[in-house]
Design a protein around this motif. Structure first.
Motif, PDB file in Angstrom:
ATOM      1  N   ALA A 210       0.822  -1.210   0.000  1.00 27.79           N
ATOM      2  CA  ALA A 210       0.000   0.000   0.000  1.00 27.79           C
ATOM      3  C   ALA A 210       0.860   1.266   0.000  1.00 27.79           C
ATOM      4  CB  ALA A 210      -0.941  -0.005   1.195  1.00 27.79           C
ATOM      5  N   THR A 211       1.980   1.231   0.711  1.00 24.52           N
ATOM      6  CA  THR A 211       2.880   2.389   0.720  1.00 24.52           C
ATOM      7  C   THR A 211       3.462   2.625  -0.667  1.00 24.52           C
ATOM      8  OG1 THR A 211       3.426   2.037   3.050  1.00 24.52           O
ATOM      9  CG2 THR A 211       4.961   3.384   1.777  1.00 24.52           C
ATOM     10  N   ASP A 212       3.923   1.566  -1.308  1.00 29.12           N
ATOM     11  CA  ASP A 212       4.483   1.699  -2.656  1.00 29.12           C
ATOM     12  C   ASP A 212       3.456   2.253  -3.636  1.00 29.12           C
ATOM     13  OD1 ASP A 212       6.853   0.680  -1.681  1.00 29.12           O
ATOM     14  OD2 ASP A 212       6.608  -1.307  -2.582  1.00 29.12           O
ATOM     15  N   ILE A 213       2.235   1.723  -3.591  1.00 30.56           N
ATOM     16  CA  ILE A 213       1.184   2.203  -4.501  1.00 30.56           C
ATOM     17  C   ILE A 213       0.844   3.657  -4.193  1.00 30.56           C
ATOM     18  CG2 ILE A 213      -1.253   1.974  -5.134  1.00 30.56           C
ATOM     19  CD1 ILE A 213      -0.933  -1.068  -4.743  1.00 30.56           C
ATOM     20  N   SER A 214       0.712   4.000  -2.917  1.00 35.34           N
ATOM     21  CA  SER A 214       0.346   5.372  -2.532  1.00 35.34           C
ATOM     22  C   SER A 214       1.403   6.379  -2.955  1.00 35.34           C
ATOM     23  CB  SER A 214       0.129   5.457  -1.020  1.00 35.34           C
ATOM     24  OG  SER A 214      -0.948   4.655  -0.639  1.00 35.34           O
ATOM     25  N   ILE A 215       2.663   6.036  -2.773  1.00 39.32           N
ATOM     26  CA  ILE A 215       3.745   6.935  -3.185  1.00 39.32           C
ATOM     27  C   ILE A 215       3.752   7.104  -4.701  1.00 39.32           C
ATOM     28  CG2 ILE A 215       6.273   7.148  -3.349  1.00 39.32           C
ATOM     29  CD1 ILE A 215       6.364   5.975  -0.464  1.00 39.32           C
ATOM     30  N   ARG A 216       3.553   6.003  -5.416  1.00 41.50           N
ATOM     31  CA  ARG A 216       3.508   6.084  -6.894  1.00 41.50           C
ATOM     32  C   ARG A 216       2.311   6.921  -7.330  1.00 41.50           C
ATOM     33  NH1 ARG A 216       1.341   2.085 -10.175  1.00 41.50           N
ATOM     34  NH2 ARG A 216       1.527   0.636  -8.431  1.00 41.50           N
ATOM     35  N   MET A 217       1.160   6.747  -6.668  1.00 36.34           N
ATOM     36  CA  MET A 217      -0.035   7.521  -6.989  1.00 36.34           C
ATOM     37  C   MET A 217       0.217   9.014  -6.780  1.00 36.34           C
ATOM     38  SD  MET A 217      -3.907   7.275  -5.345  1.00 36.34           S
ATOM     39  CE  MET A 217      -3.855   5.504  -5.300  1.00 36.34           C
ATOM     40  N   MET A 218       0.836   9.379  -5.659  1.00 39.08           N
ATOM     41  CA  MET A 218       1.120  10.784  -5.385  1.00 39.08           C
ATOM     42  C   MET A 218       2.160  11.343  -6.351  1.00 39.08           C
ATOM     43  SD  MET A 218      -0.837  11.972  -3.086  1.00 39.08           S
ATOM     44  CE  MET A 218      -2.138  10.908  -3.697  1.00 39.08           C
ATOM     45  N   ASP A 219       3.191  10.548  -6.648  1.00 33.23           N
ATOM     46  CA  ASP A 219       4.219  11.000  -7.604  1.00 33.23           C
ATOM     47  C   ASP A 219       3.599  11.292  -8.966  1.00 33.23           C
ATOM     48  OD1 ASP A 219       6.217  10.834  -5.716  1.00 33.23           O
ATOM     49  OD2 ASP A 219       7.041   8.928  -6.458  1.00 33.23           O
ATOM     50  N   ILE A 220       2.729  10.392  -9.414  1.00 29.71           N
ATOM     51  CA  ILE A 220       2.079  10.597 -10.710  1.00 29.71           C
ATOM     52  C   ILE A 220       1.116  11.777 -10.639  1.00 29.71           C
ATOM     53  CG2 ILE A 220       0.422   9.575 -12.337  1.00 29.71           C
ATOM     54  CD1 ILE A 220       1.913   6.882 -11.871  1.00 29.71           C
ATOM     55  N   SER A 221       0.374  11.907  -9.544  1.00 27.79           N
ATOM     56  CA  SER A 221      -0.582  13.006  -9.400  1.00 27.79           C
ATOM     57  C   SER A 221       0.090  14.368  -9.462  1.00 27.79           C
ATOM     58  CB  SER A 221      -1.331  12.890  -8.068  1.00 27.79           C
ATOM     59  OG  SER A 221      -2.107  11.733  -8.033  1.00 27.79           O
ATOM     60  N   LEU A 222       1.302  14.445  -8.907  1.00 29.07           N
ATOM     61  CA  LEU A 222       2.014  15.733  -8.834  1.00 29.07           C
ATOM     62  C   LEU A 222       3.061  15.901  -9.934  1.00 29.07           C
ATOM     63  CD1 LEU A 222       2.473  15.890  -4.955  1.00 29.07           C
ATOM     64  CD2 LEU A 222       0.698  16.986  -6.348  1.00 29.07           C
ATOM     65  N   ARG A 223       3.150  14.943 -10.837  1.00 27.28           N
ATOM     66  CA  ARG A 223       4.169  15.003 -11.903  1.00 27.28           C
ATOM     67  C   ARG A 223       4.000  16.279 -12.732  1.00 27.28           C
ATOM     68  NH1 ARG A 223       4.313   9.717 -14.906  1.00 27.28           N
ATOM     69  NH2 ARG A 223       5.492   9.110 -13.064  1.00 27.28           N
ATOM     70  N   GLY A 224       5.081  17.028 -12.834  1.00 24.44           N
ATOM     71  CA  GLY A 224       5.075  18.248 -13.636  1.00 24.44           C
ATOM     72  C   GLY A 224       4.529  19.471 -12.917  1.00 24.44           C
ATOM     73  N   LEU A 225       4.014  19.289 -11.697  1.00 30.93           N
ATOM     74  CA  LEU A 225       3.456  20.420 -10.953  1.00 30.93           C
ATOM     75  C   LEU A 225       4.590  21.253 -10.372  1.00 30.93           C
ATOM     76  CD1 LEU A 225       0.821  21.760  -9.836  1.00 30.93           C
ATOM     77  CD2 LEU A 225       1.217  20.430  -7.754  1.00 30.93           C
ATOM     78  N   HIS A 226       4.556  22.540 -10.637  1.00 31.18           N
ATOM     79  CA  HIS A 226       5.549  23.459 -10.090  1.00 31.18           C
ATOM     80  C   HIS A 226       4.815  24.442  -9.184  1.00 31.18           C
ATOM     81  CE1 HIS A 226       8.538  26.637  -9.787  1.00 31.18           C
ATOM     82  NE2 HIS A 226       9.417  25.701 -10.096  1.00 31.18           N
ATOM     83  N   PRO A 227       5.377  24.736  -8.022  1.00 35.63           N
ATOM     84  CA  PRO A 227       4.686  25.639  -7.088  1.00 35.63           C
ATOM     85  C   PRO A 227       4.328  27.000  -7.672  1.00 35.63           C
ATOM     86  CG  PRO A 227       6.538  24.589  -5.991  1.00 35.63           C
ATOM     87  CD  PRO A 227       6.618  24.201  -7.447  1.00 35.63           C
ATOM     88  N   LYS A 228       5.039  27.455  -8.705  1.00 31.59           N
ATOM     89  CA  LYS A 228       4.773  28.788  -9.260  1.00 31.59           C
ATOM     90  C   LYS A 228       3.777  28.772 -10.419  1.00 31.59           C
ATOM     91  CE  LYS A 228       9.004  30.819  -7.629  1.00 31.59           C
ATOM     92  NZ  LYS A 228      10.242  31.529  -7.919  1.00 31.59           N
TER      93      LYS A 228
END
Length: 196
Positions: A59-77
């Motif tokens: 579950a940790t591996d899947i959750s981290i991958r899910m978050m990484d993909i969800s935030l891919r390319g997102l820049h704070p600015k």
């Protein structure tokens, strides 16, 4: 000491995910998993300490991958609208590409196993998304809201559309399919609701 076999470990993980999604966590055991995966119970303990360790690691591996993909390319600015559109696209991609992983996480989310998983994903997730939200608030693009309120407005509509799509139906129709037009219409309403 026996060595780890990556292919065997991946096969065991896939079988565990499949079993938990189909049968739930209550009836899941290392013995059943060993039988289903075609390995000896001793083999499982090369990779995992016990059932809870197996469930938590997966579950940790899947959750981290899910978050990484969800935030891919997102820049704070990024502008708030651009960043939200990117997150919606990324989240949809994960849900469509890995539906069994999503169902697995839903099975685990309300169990004691999920407490340690939350700790593992919060830091990176909070760092990136927190800065993005803070900048959007400072630019006047986002109302300052408690995070939980923001989350419900920002993402619950997308997740509900994805659930309707996975079920192939909604309360209004027996044949629902998500489209770019529906997603864009929903996102525009979400952005409007979150603006000051």
């Amino acid at each position: 000491m026996r060595t780890r076999d990556t292919n065997k470990e991946n096969s065991i993980r896939e079988k565990a995910i499949e079993m938990i999604v189909k049968e739930g966590l209550d009836g899941f055991s290392m013995q059943k998993l060993a039988r289903a995966a075609g390995v000896s119970p001793a083999t499982l303990y090369i990779y995992y300490k016990d059932r809870d360790d197996l469930v938590t690691q997966i579950a940790t591996d899947i959750s981290i991958r899910m978050m990484d993909i969800s935030l891919r390319g997102l820049h704070p600015k990024m502008s708030f609208a651009e960043g939200m559109a990117l997150q919606w696209k990324n989240r949809m991609s994960f849900y469509v590409q890995f539906p069994t992983d999503v169902e697995f996480i839903e099975q685990i989310r309300y169990t004691p196993n999920y407490n340690s998983i939350k700790k593992a994903i919060r830091q990176n997730f909070g760092d990136v998304l927190g800065k993005f939200m803070h900048n959007a608030i400072n630019r006047g693009e986002l109302n300052p809201l408690p995070f939980e309120v923001y989350w419900c407005i920002a993402f619950a509509p997308l997740y509900q559309l994805l659930k309707f799509n996975a079920q192939g139906e909604s309360p209004a129709t027996d044949n629902f399919r998500i489209t770019d037009e529906i997603v864009d219409q929903t996102l525009q309403l979400v952005l409007k609701a979150l603006k000051p």
